[in-house]
Scaffold this motif. Structure first.
Motif, short mmCIF file in Angstrom:
data_model
loop_
_atom_site.label_atom_id
_atom_site.label_comp_id
_atom_site.label_asym_id
_atom_site.label_seq_id
_atom_site.Cartn_x
_atom_site.Cartn_y
_atom_site.Cartn_z
N HIS A 13 -39.02 -20.60 -13.08
CA HIS A 13 -37.63 -21.05 -13.07
C HIS A 13 -37.48 -22.50 -12.57
O HIS A 13 -36.88 -23.32 -13.27
N PRO A 14 -38.03 -22.84 -11.38
CA PRO A 14 -37.83 -24.23 -10.94
C PRO A 14 -38.54 -25.25 -11.83
O PRO A 14 -38.13 -26.41 -11.87
N LEU A 15 -39.58 -24.82 -12.53
CA LEU A 15 -40.27 -25.76 -13.42
C LEU A 15 -39.55 -25.86 -14.77
O LEU A 15 -39.80 -26.78 -15.53
N GLY A 16 -38.67 -24.90 -15.04
CA GLY A 16 -37.99 -24.89 -16.33
C GLY A 16 -38.93 -24.67 -17.50
O GLY A 16 -38.71 -25.15 -18.60
N ILE A 17 -40.03 -23.94 -17.25
CA ILE A 17 -40.95 -23.64 -18.36
C ILE A 17 -41.07 -22.13 -18.51
O ILE A 17 -40.85 -21.38 -17.57
N GLU A 36 -34.55 -17.87 -6.02
CA GLU A 36 -35.58 -18.43 -5.15
C GLU A 36 -36.16 -19.70 -5.80
O GLU A 36 -36.31 -19.75 -7.03
N ASN A 37 -36.43 -20.68 -4.98
CA ASN A 37 -36.99 -21.97 -5.40
C ASN A 37 -36.00 -22.89 -6.09
O ASN A 37 -36.37 -23.97 -6.52
N LYS A 56 -31.88 -30.08 -10.36
CA LYS A 56 -33.23 -30.60 -10.13
C LYS A 56 -33.20 -32.12 -10.22
O LYS A 56 -32.45 -32.67 -11.01
N ILE A 58 -41.45 -15.23 -12.56
CA ILE A 58 -40.18 -15.85 -12.94
C ILE A 58 -39.70 -16.82 -11.85
O ILE A 58 -39.17 -17.88 -12.15
N ASN A 59 -39.95 -16.45 -10.58
CA ASN A 59 -39.52 -17.32 -9.48
C ASN A 59 -40.27 -18.65 -9.45
O ASN A 59 -39.83 -19.60 -8.80
N ILE A 60 -41.42 -18.71 -10.08
CA ILE A 60 -42.16 -19.98 -10.15
C ILE A 60 -41.83 -20.72 -11.45
O ILE A 60 -41.72 -21.95 -11.48
N THR A 119 -48.64 -23.91 -15.46
CA THR A 119 -48.71 -25.21 -16.12
C THR A 119 -49.89 -25.26 -17.08
O THR A 119 -49.77 -25.75 -18.21
N ILE A 168 -44.38 -26.25 -5.69
CA ILE A 168 -44.51 -25.73 -7.05
C ILE A 168 -44.48 -26.88 -8.06
O ILE A 168 -45.29 -26.95 -8.98
N SER A 184 -47.56 -29.20 -7.68
CA SER A 184 -48.73 -28.54 -8.27
C SER A 184 -48.70 -28.65 -9.79
O SER A 184 -49.73 -28.93 -10.42
N LYS A 220 -48.03 -20.14 -4.13
CA LYS A 220 -47.12 -20.78 -5.09
C LYS A 220 -47.80 -21.94 -5.81
O LYS A 220 -47.58 -22.15 -7.00
N ARG A 263 -42.22 -32.44 -16.72
CA ARG A 263 -42.24 -31.70 -17.99
C ARG A 263 -42.77 -32.57 -19.12
O ARG A 263 -43.55 -32.11 -19.96
N SER A 318 -48.25 -21.96 -9.76
CA SER A 318 -47.66 -23.07 -10.52
C SER A 318 -48.71 -23.75 -11.40
O SER A 318 -48.46 -24.06 -12.56
#
Lengths: 507, 507
Positions: free
Chosen positions: B251-255, A31-32, A84, B247-249, B127, A120, A123, B119, A92, B123
């Motif tokens: 993951h897309p941020l890679g953090i 997801e995402n 991405k 984890i679903n949030i 962060t 996400i 934000s 979300k 980041r 997020s």
């Protein structure tokens, strides 16, 4: 993986699609994540997963995305994992407290504008910006990137003057007065304003009670170049449009990172081609800028930023601990504003603030006399004549009179139950009552405040009058005033004196 | 405002609804605001706006939300503005670098779990956590709050030992060996593992090739208390379930903010009732923990956190610059693991790592001899007997033999084109090739690595063998190996030697 595209009737700021969980796992998606969808054309979208709703072998796409992708309902598309965008790496880097390059900032802004970043990610970006901030060079890059998402107007006349108020303070009806004085002095000032977001009445909300505010960029240029002044709405002109997306993410978080706030304001000035800007910084409890020290720091930062952008910025720190003038609400504010242009010498707070701001603009334009000169232009009737010229150019009545503006026919006075002095007027409560009465969408709704801070009040004397366009809203506004008394005098009771009928109140 | 509820066929982690823009404005709502929806019951949802899709007077709701609200398609609901939950204020406080209280942390975790935060808000939270971190007291509160979103298992036996590896390192098949040694020594160790997320093979992915891993909490208790050891999958047991949303949030941020990472790991240990924990910290280039200094700092933090939580933690810093052992992929790893239990004395890296970890556990349990004792238990066959007991208790064959495990029947050798020494093995490329071959969903897919770092290779000698369950995937894996050569020897070429047929490779 080949999937059959199916239409879903939802549209969002981010291009989201729905997959079955097993198909997602087979492609290696969570997801995402992002996917590439290849139909006639390629599009990128964010993955949502629903096992119960989406059968295996199908992908649910909103119609906008289907159109972009060039497929119809039921047609096959090819779905693959998509990396991405690079801007996520730059976000980041901001989380890690790094300084971003011009091209990184521009990528982030463009990817937000082109819906390539998810909620996400936006934000996380705003949170990183809120915590780690930006230096002035970054903010200048940020400003230009935001401006370049939309139209940039180029005038044939120069210099282009503008002014801007940082904070929402109720009753701040100075714009048409400032523009009229300045334009009467021969200075071009194409002033764009906003509508209320959380306030009871934005400048455009009251200006549109007597002329058009929704003019296009071409018309803006024509009126400004011909007449010298404009007081129009900026929202319809595609200036710095990325801001609308960002605001939708800032709002639920209740943050407005300083770098974002400064860049958004200045991007609109870049977009309108401003060469000179006066920035009004309302300061006081309950505003964005509570102390003079902070106001000075904002002033320095905006002046530095202006230098980077080639815009000369001067700042006016103004007090904002009570409403400006007496009227709050579209028609009431319009009437108070026009009365001053017609020659009425009060309320003093409106006249002073307008002439001070206009005075700074005259100074910047090397017209001698400053605020004294501004006051002369107002007193002599020159500003009024220029005002009517602008009103006519914006499609209004050139013979407009303040009496033409009639507030809601339902009104009531709120009476003081004791004698004493007005300690305090709470802006937030004033706005709350005016909004409950129907402002800004009910043009006739609002408040007339009869006494300001420090003034003496006797028992039984009216403190303020509430106006509404129907009885229900008037009743609700009365209840709002009881729940949240906007004035401190050692206690206050609400008493209804006149139930209906038009009442005239001295401004 | 009264609106007619209409069903939309989308479901998301956050309860989102769609309104027409004019209705939203009339209620004073912006996108991403919250509303109260009153049907038979009240629910809170996040606002999305679409003028084109939603007619005025209607609200589009997903079916899950309709059910919660107790309304059917077409029925009327009452919609009003809803304040943000208090946890949004706490997220703001973390953005401002403040220390959060126990109840603030618990509210945030619960509101995430109960879908009360969007979300965007989650997020911002992650962060802020990434940038501003948490102190050990906050992380302890965070751990407990996460654990309490799910089941907490209470064993009738004590102490409860556990071990955990911080990082994904390919070929890390030590779990059944450690558990068998430790349980053979009379220590209870109910070890729960995960499946691969981004790796080629998680512990549960290879264990399920020879016994069941999906056991419930009751069965886990029974097997652990009766047999002493378990090697099951933790994902089906409702332990710390809030993690799946987070984890679903992330993951897309890679953090993966350190506080979140530590709390998530320890929450699962709290949930499984662990009293003693050995933490393996794989350290080296390309892992989460690149340097020994960072590994030591993690070790200290985890030991401090353990103290706050009443769990005794010891840490093992292990080298992770190449795969553990020779096999990568479910069946290949299972075979290598069982061969060692059967008495085979290589690969040394697997035996050493397993005995070192088991030795620390024996030390903590005051069983003398440490890793020497662990090796004795392995050599004597006691560990193998215990292993088969556990396999049987988990529904597997008590006469299981390593030869029962047969990898994919399509294989090819990758041959060295020159002589020299193996400089480097890139974990990421090994994983990439194994996944391209089909691992972990194709159980027989993967790699056998024939030479490890520092070993001499002659021209023409096989470097590794790729296994797959079909020819297409084998071909793709070969291409992946050409694109991303996983070994450095001053250049490498891919050559296909054997095209099909089962090949046996020394482990």
């Amino acid at each position: 993986m080949k999937l059959n595209a199916k239409f879903i009737d939802i549209d969002s700021a981010e291009p989201e699609i729905l997959l079955n969980g097993q198909d997602a796992a087979a492609i290696g998606l969570k997801e995402n994540d992002r996917i590439n969808i290849s139909g006639t054309r390629n599009v990128v979208a964010i993955v949502n997963i629903s096992d119960t709703l989406v059968p295996r072998g199908e992908i649910f796409m909103p119609d906008g995305l289907m159109a972009l992708c060039g497929v119809s309902n039921g047609e096959q598309v090819d779905v693959t994992y998509s990396e991405k965008p690079d801007s996520v790496r730059s976000i980041r880097r901001k989380m890690d407290g790094e300084v971003l390059t011009t091209s990184e900032i521009s990528s982030i802004v463009n990817d937000i504008y082109e819906s390539k970043l998810s909620k996400i990610e936006i934000s996380a970006w705003l949170t990183a910006l809120y915590i780690n901030g930006m230096n002035i060079d970054e903010i200048a890059d940020f400003t230009m990137a935001i401006a370049e998402t939309g139209e940039i107007i180029r005038f044939n006349r120069s210099p282009v003057f503008d002014f801007h108020s940082l904070g929402g303070i109720p009753g701040n009806k100075i714009t048409p007065i400032v523009v009229s004085i300045v334009a009467a002095a021969g200075i071009m000032i194409p002033k764009l304003s906003s509508r209320a977001i959380s306030s009871a009445c934005g400048t455009s909300d009251f200006v549109e009670t007597f002329c058009d505010v929704e003019i296009d960029a071409e018309n803006l240029k024509k009126v400004a170049e011909d007449v010298g002044g404009v007081f129009a709405w900026g929202g319809g002109m595609n200036l710095a449009p990325v801001d609308d997306i960002v605001i939708n993410i800032e709002h639920p978080l209740g943050i407005n990172p300083k770098a974002q706030m400064m860049a958004s304001i200045m991007a609109k000035k870049v977009a309108v081609g401003a060469t000179h800007l006066v920035l009004d910084i309302p300061t006081g409890k309950g505003t964005k800028v509570p102390t003079i020290e902070e106001a000075k720091s904002y002033a320095r930062d905006f002046m530095d930023l202006g230098e980077k952008l080639g815009i000369r910025v001067e700042c006016a720190i103004t007090y904002a601990d009570q409403p400006v003038g007496n009227a709050v609400g579209p028609i009431l504010e319009a009437r108070e504003c026009i009365r001053i242009l017609e020659g009425q010498d009060h309320p003093a707070s409106v006249i002073e603030k307008a002439c001070d701001i206009a005075g700074i603009i005259l100074d910047m334009a090397d017209i001698p006399g400053g605020s004294v000169k501004a006051r002369d232009i107002l007193k002599s009737g020159e500003a009024h004549r220029k005002f009517l010229e602008i009103v006519e150019a914006q499609g209004g009545n050139p013979d407009l009179k303040s009496e033409d503006l009639v507030p809601g026919k339902y009104s009531l006075d709120v009476i003081s139950t004791k004698s004493g002095y007005i300690h305090n007027i709470h802006n937030k409560d004033i706005v709350y009552i005016a909004k409950t009465a129907g402002a800004p969408s009910d043009k006739g709704a609002g408040l007339m405040i009869h006494l300001k801070k420090g003034q003496r009040v006797e028992e039984g004397q009216p403190l303020f009058t509430i106006y509404a366009e129907n009885e229900t809203k008037l009743k609700r506004a009365r209840e709002a005033a009881m729940r949240s008394p906007p004035m401190d005098i050692e206690g206050m009771l609400i008493k209804r004196v006149s139930s209906a009928g038009i009442r005239r109140c001295a401004g």
